[in-house]
Design a protein around this motif. Structure first.
Motif, PDB file in Angstrom:
ATOM      1  N   ALA A   1     -50.447   7.298 -71.928  1.00  0.00           N
ATOM      2  CA  ALA A   1     -49.881   6.233 -70.926  1.00  0.00           C
ATOM      3  C   ALA A   1     -50.042   4.864 -71.484  1.00  0.00           C
ATOM      4  N   VAL A   2     -51.147   4.489 -72.152  1.00  0.00           N
ATOM      5  CA  VAL A   2     -51.256   3.199 -72.806  1.00  0.00           C
ATOM      6  C   VAL A   2     -50.485   3.138 -74.211  1.00  0.00           C
ATOM      7  N   LEU A   3     -50.452   4.443 -74.565  1.00  0.00           N
ATOM      8  CA  LEU A   3     -49.611   4.128 -76.024  1.00  0.00           C
ATOM      9  C   LEU A   3     -48.172   4.148 -75.667  1.00  0.00           C
ATOM     10  N   SER A   4     -47.578   4.794 -74.729  1.00  0.00           N
ATOM     11  CA  SER A   4     -46.000   4.527 -74.461  1.00  0.00           C
ATOM     12  C   SER A   4     -45.736   3.374 -73.972  1.00  0.00           C
ATOM     13  N   LEU A   5     -46.692   2.404 -73.164  1.00  0.00           N
ATOM     14  CA  LEU A   5     -46.497   1.178 -72.664  1.00  0.00           C
ATOM     15  C   LEU A   5     -46.204   0.484 -73.827  1.00  0.00           C
ATOM     16  N   PHE A   6     -46.948   0.383 -75.016  1.00  0.00           N
ATOM     17  CA  PHE A   6     -47.186  -0.370 -76.244  1.00  0.00           C
ATOM     18  C   PHE A   6     -46.034  -0.021 -77.203  1.00  0.00           C
ATOM     19  N   MET A   7     -45.409   1.060 -76.984  1.00  0.00           N
ATOM     20  CA  MET A   7     -44.188   1.438 -77.959  1.00  0.00           C
ATOM     21  C   MET A   7     -42.974   1.349 -77.446  1.00  0.00           C
ATOM     22  N   PHE A   8     -42.632   1.825 -76.266  1.00  0.00           N
ATOM     23  CA  PHE A   8     -41.263   1.663 -75.465  1.00  0.00           C
ATOM     24  C   PHE A   8     -40.961   0.058 -75.907  1.00  0.00           C
ATOM     25  N   PHE A   9     -41.533  -0.784 -75.389  1.00  0.00           N
ATOM     26  CA  PHE A   9     -40.990  -2.252 -74.990  1.00  0.00           C
ATOM     27  C   PHE A   9     -40.344  -2.802 -76.500  1.00  0.00           C
TER      28      PHE A   9
END
Length: 369
Positions: A21-29
């Protein structure tokens, strides 16, 4: 999307879905923000490649985080808990495509899509979604002790236990046969979906005008199949039907679609059968993996199996391109018969292999009917 999945699955198995969840947060944006800048400032295409790499990996992180959280928190209803996020994964494409079609803010005055606004919207949309996903994953982690007590099934396996279980998984010969069977069916299906536009122009009398309808039909029946398959898996054993039996039906549905393509007719039915087969297979395969090899290595096992569509779409996509470029220069509804005859044969072979695997698993009493 596909290549990092084995490692992402391992991280989720050992450290919990919150890390994804943390990784997705820092890659999507940053992924979508960079894409928007490429469109606005006409930057070099390599920046768009980088942004799409981030978006693909972030998509897999978000998908796996939701899937593994549901699967491990509700082990007594594993079929439905696995299928729910898988169905939402398919439903989201329908919802967001409908949003883009109905909101004029995403378009220029002349009717062309404003990619800059689309990418900016998705950047902030996924940022908010990532925060929500991260918070829900943290809550699951905090409640882990309570889940241990009530379900008596650990949410996160220790690293040494994971290595032992995954080693058993890798030494199981039936796993490699099942992986190969999955490759033989999902590769051709991915190729069909990727090239549904060109297939439609060849077969449908309306040509390019029919493409939106065929894409919609595929999406609708793919999502419906995911929901129906997931909702029925917990009840089928009561009537003596195993998930493998249903999987063979889904594989043969794909075979029927390929056979219709060789006949050069009934594009609507082709899209329906393709959607039904594709959606159902991505709902039922992870359930079979959990039933055979357990929930403790689900992230790693499903991550490994997701390499099959990556390799399959590449290999079979090249075969399709070769056939299309050499045989479809002259307009003919039958110019695709060679490649799709071969793909139909691959799917029949897949069904035979799956049937053989089921014989092996039946001796282990893997599916209790």
């Amino acid at each position: 999307m596909y290549l990092p999945l084995p490692y992402l699955g391992y991280l989720a198995d050992v450290h919990g879905p919150v890390i994804l969840a943390v990784l997705s947060l820092f890659m999507f944006f940053p992924g979508y923000m960079v894409a928007s800048l490429v469109v606005r400032d006409n930057l070099h295409y390599i920046y768009l490649c980088i942004s799409y790499g981030l978006i693909g990996c972030a998509t897999s992180c978000l998908y796996f985080s939701s899937l593994l959280t549901c699967a491990k928190v509700f082990p007594n209803h594993k079929s439905l808990s696995i299928t729910a996020p898988v169905a939402c994964y398919g439903l989201s494409s329908l919802l967001l495509s409908g949003l883009l079609d109905s909101v004029n803010w995403f378009y220029y005055v002349n009717g062309d899509l404003n990619l800059y606004r689309c990418f900016r919207f998705f950047a902030f949309f996924y940022f908010v979604l990532g925060v929500i996903n991260w918070v829900s994953s943290v809550i699951v982690t905090i409640e882990r002790d309570l889940i241990f007590e009530e379900e008596q099934i650990p949410l996160i396996e220790p690293d040494d236990i994971h290595k032992r279980d995954f080693s058993v998984f890798l030494k199981d010969h039936s796993m490699y046969l099942f992986l190969f069977a999955f490759f033989l069916i999902v590769g051709p299906l991915e190729t069909c979906i990727t090239n549904i536009g060109s297939i439609t122009t060849v077969i449908d009398p309306n040509g390019r005008k029919a493409i939106p309808l065929q894409v919609s039909l595929h999406a609708i029946f793919s999502t419906t199949s995911r929901i129906l398959v997931g909702g029925s898996l917990d009840y089928l054993p009561k009537i003596g039907v195993t998930p493998v039996h249903l999987m063979i039906v889904l594989v043969l549905s794909g075979t029927l679609a390929f056979t219709l393509i060789t006949q050069g007719s009934h594009m609507d039915l082709i899209s329906i059968f393709l959607g039904f087969s594709y959606g159902g297979l991505f709902a039922i395969t992870p359930n079979i993996l959990v039933s055979i090899w357990g929930i403790g290595i689900f992230g790693s096992s499903w991550g490994l199996f997701m390499l099959a569509p990556a390799a399959g779409s590449t290999l079979f996509g090249l075969l399709y391109a070769l056939n299309f470029d050499t045989m479809c220069k002259v307009e003919s509804r039958f110019c695709l018969w060679k490649v799709f005859s071969a793909l139909a044969l691959c799917t029949v072979t897949s069904a035979i292999i799956i049937f053989f695997c089921n014989k092996v698993w039946a001796k282990r009493n893997a599916f209790k009917c």
